[in-house]
Design a protein around this motif. Structure first.
Motif, PDB file in Angstrom:
ATOM      1  N   LEU A 172     -58.839 -41.014  34.406  1.00 28.01           N
ATOM      2  CA  LEU A 172     -58.342 -39.823  35.098  1.00 28.01           C
ATOM      3  C   LEU A 172     -57.853 -38.790  34.091  1.00 28.01           C
ATOM      4  CD1 LEU A 172     -56.353 -41.529  37.984  1.00 28.01           C
ATOM      5  CD2 LEU A 172     -58.398 -40.114  38.239  1.00 28.01           C
ATOM      6  N   THR A 173     -57.172 -39.260  33.057  1.00 30.16           N
ATOM      7  CA  THR A 173     -56.628 -38.377  32.028  1.00 30.16           C
ATOM      8  C   THR A 173     -57.735 -37.628  31.293  1.00 30.16           C
ATOM      9  OG1 THR A 173     -54.790 -39.915  31.756  1.00 30.16           O
ATOM     10  CG2 THR A 173     -55.089 -38.302  30.026  1.00 30.16           C
ATOM     11  N   GLU A 174     -58.913 -38.219  31.181  1.00 32.90           N
ATOM     12  CA  GLU A 174     -60.037 -37.596  30.473  1.00 32.90           C
ATOM     13  C   GLU A 174     -60.690 -36.468  31.267  1.00 32.90           C
ATOM     14  OE1 GLU A 174     -62.691 -40.812  29.630  1.00 32.90           O
ATOM     15  OE2 GLU A 174     -61.291 -41.771  28.252  1.00 32.90           O
ATOM     16  N   ARG A 175     -60.405 -36.374  32.554  1.00 26.03           N
ATOM     17  CA  ARG A 175     -61.034 -35.368  33.411  1.00 26.03           C
ATOM     18  C   ARG A 175     -60.503 -33.971  33.087  1.00 26.03           C
ATOM     19  NH1 ARG A 175     -64.897 -37.060  37.314  1.00 26.03           N
ATOM     20  NH2 ARG A 175     -64.449 -34.963  38.013  1.00 26.03           N
ATOM     21  N   ASP A 176     -61.389 -32.982  33.114  1.00 25.86           N
ATOM     22  CA  ASP A 176     -60.998 -31.600  32.845  1.00 25.86           C
ATOM     23  C   ASP A 176     -59.991 -31.076  33.867  1.00 25.86           C
ATOM     24  OD1 ASP A 176     -62.649 -31.439  30.611  1.00 25.86           O
ATOM     25  OD2 ASP A 176     -64.335 -30.610  31.748  1.00 25.86           O
TER      26      ASP A 176
END
Length: 96
Positions: A23-27
């Motif tokens: 989730l943290t990697e999502r823009d």
């Protein structure tokens, strides 16, 4: 509820169960991993997400109802007399 809560719920609804790290990697998510983790925990405490273990979360029927504007998370009530998702299994996920 915060804007990040909405984004987290939207992503998990669209893409399926996700670990906090993914989730943290999502823009769309512009907060650190520890903040995402705290938000997921809070969403789970309120029945909008369900933990699957190892930091992975899935959306619940209540979380879907919130995104569909059928559930008022602040007051913990279903809107417009919609009780189809309000019952003993309202916080559990459904097969879809």
């Amino acid at each position: 509820m915060t804007i990040w809560d909405d984004r987290i719920l939207e992503i998990i609804r669209e893409k399926g169960p996700k670990p906090v790290g993914k989730l943290t990697e999502r823009d769309e998510i512009r907060i650190c991993q520890s903040s995402v983790s705290r938000r997921c925990n809070k969403l789970a405490e309120n029945g909008l997400l369900a933990p699957l273990g190892n930091g992975v979360y899935t959306i619940t029927d209540r979380g879907k109802a919130y995104l569909d504007e059928e559930y008022d998370a602040e007051n913990e009530v279903f809107l417009n007399g919609n009780s189809s998702r309000n019952g003993p299994n309202a916080s559990q996920t459904s097969e879809s």
